[in-house]
Design a protein around this motif. Structure first.
Motif, PDB file in Angstrom:
ATOM      1  N   ILE A   1       0.873  -1.180   0.000  1.00  0.00           N
ATOM      2  CA  ILE A   1       0.000   0.000   0.000  1.00  0.00           C
ATOM      3  C   ILE A   1       0.906   1.223   0.000  1.00  0.00           C
ATOM      4  O   ILE A   1       1.837   1.315   0.805  1.00  0.00           O
ATOM      5  CB  ILE A   1      -0.914   0.035   1.242  1.00  0.00           C
ATOM      6  N   THR A   2       0.658   2.192  -0.900  1.00  0.00           N
ATOM      7  CA  THR A   2       1.573   3.314  -1.070  1.00  0.00           C
ATOM      8  C   THR A   2       1.773   4.091   0.228  1.00  0.00           C
ATOM      9  O   THR A   2       2.871   4.153   0.752  1.00  0.00           O
ATOM     10  CB  THR A   2       1.092   4.264  -2.174  1.00  0.00           C
ATOM     11  N   TRP A   3       0.751   4.729   0.753  1.00  0.00           N
ATOM     12  CA  TRP A   3       0.865   5.400   2.050  1.00  0.00           C
ATOM     13  C   TRP A   3      -0.521   5.667   2.607  1.00  0.00           C
ATOM     14  O   TRP A   3      -1.482   5.853   1.860  1.00  0.00           O
ATOM     15  CB  TRP A   3       1.664   6.711   1.969  1.00  0.00           C
ATOM     16  N   VAL A   4      -0.595   5.666   3.936  1.00  0.00           N
ATOM     17  CA  VAL A   4      -1.836   5.979   4.646  1.00  0.00           C
ATOM     18  C   VAL A   4      -1.495   7.006   5.721  1.00  0.00           C
ATOM     19  O   VAL A   4      -0.594   6.786   6.544  1.00  0.00           O
ATOM     20  CB  VAL A   4      -2.457   4.726   5.296  1.00  0.00           C
ATOM     21  N   TRP A   5      -2.206   8.114   5.727  1.00  0.00           N
ATOM     22  CA  TRP A   5      -2.022   9.170   6.726  1.00  0.00           C
ATOM     23  C   TRP A   5      -2.468   8.663   8.091  1.00  0.00           C
ATOM     24  O   TRP A   5      -3.454   7.923   8.217  1.00  0.00           O
ATOM     25  CB  TRP A   5      -2.846  10.376   6.300  1.00  0.00           C
ATOM     26  N   ASP A   6      -1.764   9.061   9.136  1.00  0.00           N
ATOM     27  CA  ASP A   6      -2.082   8.611  10.493  1.00  0.00           C
ATOM     28  C   ASP A   6      -3.488   8.998  10.949  1.00  0.00           C
ATOM     29  O   ASP A   6      -4.038   8.373  11.862  1.00  0.00           O
ATOM     30  CB  ASP A   6      -1.075   9.199  11.497  1.00  0.00           C
ATOM     31  N   GLU A   7      -4.069  10.042  10.340  1.00  0.00           N
ATOM     32  CA  GLU A   7      -5.408  10.492  10.738  1.00  0.00           C
ATOM     33  C   GLU A   7      -6.515   9.850   9.905  1.00  0.00           C
ATOM     34  O   GLU A   7      -7.692  10.131  10.132  1.00  0.00           O
ATOM     35  CB  GLU A   7      -5.498  12.020  10.626  1.00  0.00           C
ATOM     36  N   ASN A   8      -6.154   9.013   8.955  1.00  0.00           N
ATOM     37  CA  ASN A   8      -7.152   8.348   8.116  1.00  0.00           C
ATOM     38  C   ASN A   8      -7.602   7.072   8.832  1.00  0.00           C
ATOM     39  O   ASN A   8      -7.134   5.969   8.537  1.00  0.00           O
ATOM     40  CB  ASN A   8      -6.565   8.036   6.730  1.00  0.00           C
ATOM     41  N   LYS A   9      -8.493   7.235   9.780  1.00  0.00           N
ATOM     42  CA  LYS A   9      -8.896   6.122  10.641  1.00  0.00           C
ATOM     43  C   LYS A   9      -9.561   4.987   9.866  1.00  0.00           C
ATOM     44  O   LYS A   9      -9.371   3.810  10.184  1.00  0.00           O
ATOM     45  CB  LYS A   9      -9.831   6.621  11.748  1.00  0.00           C
ATOM     46  N   GLY A  10     -10.344   5.341   8.846  1.00  0.00           N
ATOM     47  CA  GLY A  10     -11.013   4.300   8.068  1.00  0.00           C
ATOM     48  C   GLY A  10     -10.021   3.395   7.355  1.00  0.00           C
ATOM     49  O   GLY A  10     -10.150   2.159   7.393  1.00  0.00           O
ATOM     50  N   SER A  11      -9.013   3.988   6.708  1.00  0.00           N
ATOM     51  CA  SER A  11      -8.011   3.182   6.003  1.00  0.00           C
ATOM     52  C   SER A  11      -7.158   2.384   6.971  1.00  0.00           C
ATOM     53  O   SER A  11      -6.793   1.232   6.694  1.00  0.00           O
ATOM     54  CB  SER A  11      -7.131   4.083   5.139  1.00  0.00           C
ATOM     55  N   LEU A  12      -6.839   2.963   8.119  1.00  0.00           N
ATOM     56  CA  LEU A  12      -6.054   2.228   9.108  1.00  0.00           C
ATOM     57  C   LEU A  12      -6.841   1.052   9.672  1.00  0.00           C
ATOM     58  O   LEU A  12      -6.280  -0.028   9.923  1.00  0.00           O
ATOM     59  CB  LEU A  12      -5.629   3.166  10.238  1.00  0.00           C
ATOM     60  N   ARG A  13      -8.152   1.249   9.857  1.00  0.00           N
ATOM     61  CA  ARG A  13      -8.992   0.146  10.328  1.00  0.00           C
ATOM     62  C   ARG A  13      -9.015  -0.980   9.291  1.00  0.00           C
ATOM     63  O   ARG A  13      -8.950  -2.167   9.642  1.00  0.00           O
ATOM     64  CB  ARG A  13     -10.403   0.673  10.604  1.00  0.00           C
ATOM     65  N   LEU A  14      -9.090  -0.601   8.015  1.00  0.00           N
ATOM     66  CA  LEU A  14      -9.072  -1.611   6.957  1.00  0.00           C
ATOM     67  C   LEU A  14      -7.745  -2.369   6.949  1.00  0.00           C
ATOM     68  O   LEU A  14      -7.720  -3.591   6.755  1.00  0.00           O
ATOM     69  CB  LEU A  14      -9.321  -0.958   5.599  1.00  0.00           C
ATOM     70  N   MET A  15      -6.630  -1.658   7.172  1.00  0.00           N
ATOM     71  CA  MET A  15      -5.331  -2.330   7.250  1.00  0.00           C
ATOM     72  C   MET A  15      -5.328  -3.371   8.376  1.00  0.00           C
ATOM     73  O   MET A  15      -4.783  -4.463   8.227  1.00  0.00           O
ATOM     74  CB  MET A  15      -4.216  -1.312   7.474  1.00  0.00           C
ATOM     75  N   ASP A  16      -5.956  -3.037   9.501  1.00  0.00           N
ATOM     76  CA  ASP A  16      -6.042  -3.991  10.605  1.00  0.00           C
ATOM     77  C   ASP A  16      -6.833  -5.229  10.198  1.00  0.00           C
ATOM     78  O   ASP A  16      -6.433  -6.370  10.481  1.00  0.00           O
ATOM     79  CB  ASP A  16      -6.709  -3.345  11.822  1.00  0.00           C
ATOM     80  N   TYR A  17      -7.974  -5.017   9.532  1.00  0.00           N
ATOM     81  CA  TYR A  17      -8.791  -6.142   9.093  1.00  0.00           C
ATOM     82  C   TYR A  17      -8.031  -7.047   8.120  1.00  0.00           C
ATOM     83  O   TYR A  17      -8.192  -8.271   8.125  1.00  0.00           O
ATOM     84  CB  TYR A  17     -10.067  -5.642   8.408  1.00  0.00           C
ATOM     85  N   LEU A  18      -7.191  -6.420   7.277  1.00  0.00           N
ATOM     86  CA  LEU A  18      -6.460  -7.183   6.261  1.00  0.00           C
ATOM     87  C   LEU A  18      -5.192  -7.823   6.809  1.00  0.00           C
ATOM     88  O   LEU A  18      -4.542  -8.602   6.116  1.00  0.00           O
ATOM     89  CB  LEU A  18      -6.080  -6.269   5.087  1.00  0.00           C
ATOM     90  N   GLY A  19      -4.864  -7.498   8.047  1.00  0.00           N
ATOM     91  CA  GLY A  19      -3.607  -7.994   8.609  1.00  0.00           C
ATOM     92  C   GLY A  19      -2.406  -7.268   8.045  1.00  0.00           C
ATOM     93  O   GLY A  19      -1.298  -7.835   7.980  1.00  0.00           O
ATOM     94  N   GLY A  20      -2.594  -6.011   7.634  1.00  0.00           N
ATOM     95  CA  GLY A  20      -1.512  -5.245   7.037  1.00  0.00           C
ATOM     96  C   GLY A  20      -0.396  -4.968   8.029  1.00  0.00           C
ATOM     97  O   GLY A  20      -0.642  -4.572   9.164  1.00  0.00           O
ATOM     98  N   LYS A  21       0.837  -5.190   7.590  1.00  0.00           N
ATOM     99  CA  LYS A  21       2.018  -4.958   8.431  1.00  0.00           C
ATOM    100  C   LYS A  21       2.647  -3.628   8.028  1.00  0.00           C
ATOM    101  O   LYS A  21       2.946  -3.407   6.848  1.00  0.00           O
ATOM    102  CB  LYS A  21       3.022  -6.091   8.224  1.00  0.00           C
TER     103      LYS A  21
END
Length: 367
Positions: free
Chosen positions: A335-355
């Motif tokens: 994934i290119t980059w996710v801003w620390d304040e983008n809670k929705g995208s960060l939540r999706l990373m958690d669901y996907l097991g993103g490291k």
């Protein structure tokens, strides 16, 4: 110490000279870098004077580079007065770094800007940021890489780190579709109002037109985003029609209209590194070798139409897409980059097991 302006050959060569042979850094193809900085070809630069290329040399050896440029549409939309620096690549040499940064700052100050910020290579929808952590991880194509001393040299020159970001990697072999398959996703996947649009070589031009529409709609609330014109999108996506693996890009329609896209490409960094970022008679051979060896892919961006946000659409797409990528032989996706304040995208990373892979920040300085 010699500062040069407008020496494209030195500008291209600088990171190879500054970082040596063992760096994880991978340069854009020389032909792409040249067209990025060609007046009239890049819609960002319709006339001369909107950018400058600087390189610094010690005893005849190129030891660093930096670009300076303006993005009038961004300043107008976000009510800022900011110039941008990009492609800041330099050896761990405080004098060389100061020379380059002073050149970019002077260029910006002379044009009336009150702030300079970067890296922007060249806009917020291309490579952005300076690495501040995760240096041990190999970058994917379109992910920024810079060694630890770059952030330090910026801080030592009075630059402030802001806009914290992370890149991510998802292990496709460990992904469990059930982890993101809830009632909303099940309803989308079973409803006749939703269907996955075909992505084949024949349909790619139409899908890319939909990609711009969905990008501009889905990212409209994102900080720093500037809607892309058809000309700008075509310029940035010029090579995508040849790069896209139709098996790993997904577009979903709702009631016959584009609703969401996950634009995914194979990781081209091994190919680009093998060519040393230049075209030659061996380039087709390197491309074919990479074609059969590729195991990693990159999400260029994923976007849901604005009126469909928070309805589980992206998760529904990924339930189908990620297993399809694994079936096509891919093992990891970046994934290119996710801003620390983008809670929705960060939540999706958690669901996907993103490291988390890399830590990134933008850097700015008042002029």
């Amino acid at each position: 110490m010699e500062l040069r302006e407008g020496d494209f050959e030195a500008f291209f060569a600088a990171p190879f000279e500054a970082y040596g042979e063992n760096t994880p850094y991978v340069s854009p193809m020389k032909s792409d870098l040249r067209r990025f900085f060609t007046v009239g070809e890049n819609p960002l630069f319709p006339a001369p004077g909107n950018f400058a290329l600087f390189s610094v040399h010690r005893h005849g050896k190129t030891v660093g580079r930096i670009s300076a440029h303006i993005h009038p549409a961004s300043n107008a939309l976000h009510k800022t007065n900011t110039a941008y620096f990009g492609y800041f690549d330099v050896a761990d040499d405080a004098e060389a770094a100061k020379t380059l940064l002073n050149a970019a700052e002077t260029w910006a100050r002379q044009r009336g800007f009150d702030t300079i910020a970067g890296n922007f290579n060249l806009t917020a929808m291309q490579q952005i940021g300076v690495m501040t952590g995760g240096f041990e991880h190999t970058p994917y194509v379109d992910q920024v890489y810079s060694p630890p001393h770059i952030a330090r040299l910026l801080a030592d020159s009075g630059y402030e780190a802001y806009f914290p970001m992370r890149t991510f990697e998802v292990d496709l072999e460990k992904f469990n579709p059930l982890s993101i398959l809830g009632p909303a996703q099940q309803e989308i996947l079973s409803s006749p109002d939703w269907h996955f649009a075909r992505v084949t070589r024949k349909e790619i031009p139409q899908r890319l037109a939909e990609a711009r529409e969905l990008l501009n709609s889905g990212f409209s609330d994102n900080p720093m985003f500037v809607p892309l014109t058809a000309e700008e999108f075509e310029f940035q996506a010029k090579e995508l029609k040849w790069i896209i693996d139709p098996r790993i890009t997904s577009v979903i329609h709702h009631e016959g209209k584009p609703a969401a896209i996950a634009l995914v490409i194979p990781d081209l960094n091994p190919f680009i590194r093998a060519t040393r970022s230049q075209m030659s008679w061996l380039t087709p051979w390197h491309f074919i070798v990479n074609l059969f060896r590729r195991k990693r892919a990159l999400v260029v961006y994923a976007s849901v139409r604005h009126d469909l946000h928070s309805k589980g659409v992206m998760s529904a797409m990924l339930v189908n897409l990620l297993p399809a990528m694994l079936a096509a032989g891919y093992k990891q996706v970046g994934i290119t980059w996710v801003w620390d304040e983008n809670k929705g995208s960060l939540r999706l990373m958690d669901y996907l097991g993103g490291k988390p892979l890399h830590r990134l920040h933008l850097f700015r300085k008042s002029l």
